[in-house]
Design a protein around this motif. Sequence first.
Motif, PDB file in Angstrom:
ATOM      1  N   GLU A   1      17.062 -50.398 -10.682  1.00 33.17           N
ATOM      2  CA  GLU A   1      15.109 -50.083  -9.005  1.00 33.17           C
ATOM      3  C   GLU A   1      16.051 -49.134  -8.178  1.00 33.17           C
ATOM      4  OE1 GLU A   1      15.496 -54.788  -8.472  1.00 33.17           O
ATOM      5  OE2 GLU A   1      17.722 -53.722  -7.853  1.00 33.17           O
TER       6      GLU A   1
ATOM      7  N   ASN B   1      18.127 -46.481  -2.360  1.00 34.09           N
ATOM      8  CA  ASN B   1      17.505 -45.216  -0.913  1.00 34.09           C
ATOM      9  C   ASN B   1      18.224 -44.663  -1.172  1.00 34.09           C
ATOM     10  OD1 ASN B   1      16.789 -47.577   0.536  1.00 34.09           O
ATOM     11  ND2 ASN B   1      18.479 -48.309   0.620  1.00 34.09           N
TER      12      ASN B   1
ATOM     13  N   TRP C   1      11.323 -48.124   5.257  1.00 31.34           N
ATOM     14  CA  TRP C   1      12.262 -48.498   4.180  1.00 31.34           C
ATOM     15  C   TRP C   1      13.317 -47.500   4.536  1.00 31.34           C
ATOM     16  CZ3 TRP C   1      14.446 -44.025   2.593  1.00 31.34           C
ATOM     17  CH2 TRP C   1      14.504 -42.887   2.967  1.00 31.34           C
TER      18      TRP C   1
ATOM     19  N   PRO D   1      19.229 -51.044  -3.667  1.00 31.44           N
ATOM     20  CA  PRO D   1      17.648 -50.570  -3.744  1.00 31.44           C
ATOM     21  C   PRO D   1      16.252 -50.806  -2.522  1.00 31.44           C
ATOM     22  CG  PRO D   1      17.685 -53.282  -4.474  1.00 31.44           C
ATOM     23  CD  PRO D   1      19.043 -52.728  -3.653  1.00 31.44           C
ATOM     24  N   VAL D   2      15.792 -49.355  -2.646  1.00 32.95           N
ATOM     25  CA  VAL D   2      14.719 -49.112  -1.565  1.00 32.95           C
ATOM     26  C   VAL D   2      13.751 -50.584  -1.505  1.00 32.95           C
ATOM     27  CG1 VAL D   2      13.673 -47.633  -2.399  1.00 32.95           C
ATOM     28  CG2 VAL D   2      14.190 -47.506  -0.433  1.00 32.95           C
ATOM     29  N   VAL D   3      13.579 -51.522  -0.432  1.00 35.64           N
ATOM     30  CA  VAL D   3      12.757 -51.806   0.107  1.00 35.64           C
ATOM     31  C   VAL D   3      11.205 -51.215   0.562  1.00 35.64           C
ATOM     32  CG1 VAL D   3      13.668 -53.882  -1.043  1.00 35.64           C
ATOM     33  CG2 VAL D   3      13.706 -53.231   1.383  1.00 35.64           C
TER      34      VAL D   3
ATOM     35  N   ILE E   1       8.207 -51.023  -0.045  1.00 37.77           N
ATOM     36  CA  ILE E   1       7.532 -50.236  -0.224  1.00 37.77           C
ATOM     37  C   ILE E   1       6.127 -50.881  -1.265  1.00 37.77           C
ATOM     38  CG2 ILE E   1       7.632 -48.710  -2.316  1.00 37.77           C
ATOM     39  CD1 ILE E   1       9.325 -47.604  -0.329  1.00 37.77           C
TER      40      ILE E   1
ATOM     41  N   GLU F   1       9.298 -56.205  -8.070  1.00 39.86           N
ATOM     42  CA  GLU F   1       9.060 -54.054  -8.070  1.00 39.86           C
ATOM     43  C   GLU F   1       7.976 -54.951  -8.853  1.00 39.86           C
ATOM     44  OE1 GLU F   1      12.288 -53.688 -11.824  1.00 39.86           O
ATOM     45  OE2 GLU F   1      14.099 -54.033 -10.855  1.00 39.86           O
TER      46      GLU F   1
ATOM     47  N   SER G   1       4.030 -53.954   2.438  1.00 42.12           N
ATOM     48  CA  SER G   1       5.271 -54.232   1.811  1.00 42.12           C
ATOM     49  C   SER G   1       5.960 -55.291   2.119  1.00 42.12           C
ATOM     50  CB  SER G   1       5.590 -52.937   2.723  1.00 42.12           C
ATOM     51  OG  SER G   1       4.802 -52.418   3.261  1.00 42.12           O
TER      52      SER G   1
ATOM     53  N   GLY H   1      10.520 -53.459  -4.108  1.00 41.93           N
ATOM     54  CA  GLY H   1      11.089 -52.632  -4.745  1.00 41.93           C
ATOM     55  C   GLY H   1      10.504 -51.837  -5.857  1.00 41.93           C
TER      56      GLY H   1
END
Length: 381
Positions: free
Chosen positions: A108, A111, A184, A201-203, A205, A295, A365, A370
Motif C-alpha cells: 500500500e 506515509n 493523513w 500505509p497512509v490513511v 485518504i 484499498e 476518508s 488507503g
Amino acid sequence: MKLKMRSLHYILLLSFVAIVCTQCKDVPKKEQQEPKKTVTPKKDNVKKDTTYTLITEKPEDVKVPEGMVWIPGGMFVQGAVPQDKMAMQHEKPAHKVAVDGFFMDITEVTNAQFAKFVKETGYITVAERAIDWEEMKKQVPEGTPKPHDSILQPGSLTFKKSKTSVPNLFDFSQWWDWTIGANWKHPNGPKSSIKGLDNHPVVQICYEDAMAYCNWAGRRLPTEAEWEYAANGGKTGTIFFWGDDKSVLSKNANSWEGEFPVENSKKDGYENRAPVKSYQPNGYGLYDMAGNVWEWTTDWYNVNYYKELAAVTTKKNPLGATDAYNPQNLYIKEKVIKGGSFLCSDSYCASYRISARMGSSVDSSAEHTGFRTVATVKMLK
C-alpha cells in the motif's frame, strides 16, 4: 446538551460517509482510465483462448518500476467461491473475467510516499479542507439540519473501542467518531502523529486524494477485477490468498481478533495499522492484500453489477458498473474498496477474504482506508 452533541455527531457521520466501508450489511467521469486503444503485444507475450488475446508476459523492453511487480494476465472467476460460508450477496454470482497483465505496487502507498507527493505538489487532502455545507447537504435527505459551525470543521472518521458488547453491529456510530483535526498526518485525531511511521500505509485518504497521487506518480488505481485477480496470487478457487484455512489468519493478515469492537487480542501482533510487509506476501509478491487497510478501486459500487456481468460469458478488463447504486445509500456515490482492514473480524464483515467488497463514498476518508496503484504496459511506454 450531551444528547444534542451526540445527535450532531451522528448527523455528521451520515453526512460525510455512507460508511459502507465500515458496515457489513448483506447488500451489495472523468476518472483516470486506461485508453481504449490496446497494445499490440509480441506473439510470445500473449495467451489465446477462443475469445480473447491477453497480455500475459512482461514485454522485454519494459522495466519493472521500482516498488512494483508484474502481474501476468489471465482468466479467473471473480466473486465468492462455493465453500465460502461468510460470502455476502453482493459478492455473487461468481463470473469469469479476463485481465491483461499489469504492474502493481508491492505494498500500500506509505506515509513516506504520500508525504513526498504533498511536499512536491502542495496538495491538501479533502479531510484538511474547509467544509462546504451547501455542497454536503446535496448528499443527505432533504431537511437534514445543518450541524453547528463549531462541529462543521475539517476532520475525518476515527475508530473508538466500545466498553461493552454491541448487540447491533449495523449501527456503526457506536465505534466511529467524527474527529476534527483528523487527517493523513494525524490519522487517529489531532494529537496523533505519523512521526516515525514512514513505512505504515497512509490513511484518511478519500478517492480524490488517491487519484491526485496517481496523476502525480504516473499511475492509476486498479479496477476491482485487477485488484481481485492480483489478490489471488496465482491461486484459484480459495477463500483467502493462502488457501481456505482460517486458523492461520493471524500469520497472514492484520485483522481484529476478539470481540468486536470491545477487545482485540492482538494475536496477529497489532491492534491498529501495521507497517507494510509485516506479513507474508501472496504468490505474486504482494503484501497486505488481506487486512491492514481498505484499498480504493476505480469501480462504482453497484449492488446489481455482478448479476449483470454474470450474463456475459467472459468479460475482458471490465471497468465496473456505469454508475453507482446502493439502495442503502441512495444519496451517496460510492466506489468499491477491497481487502478489508485491521477492524475486520468474523462477526463484522470478515473482509480479509479475496472476494470481499464494500462501497465507500468518494468523499469519505477514515483511519482504515488507503490505496495502492497500478501501471500498464501502455502507460509505461
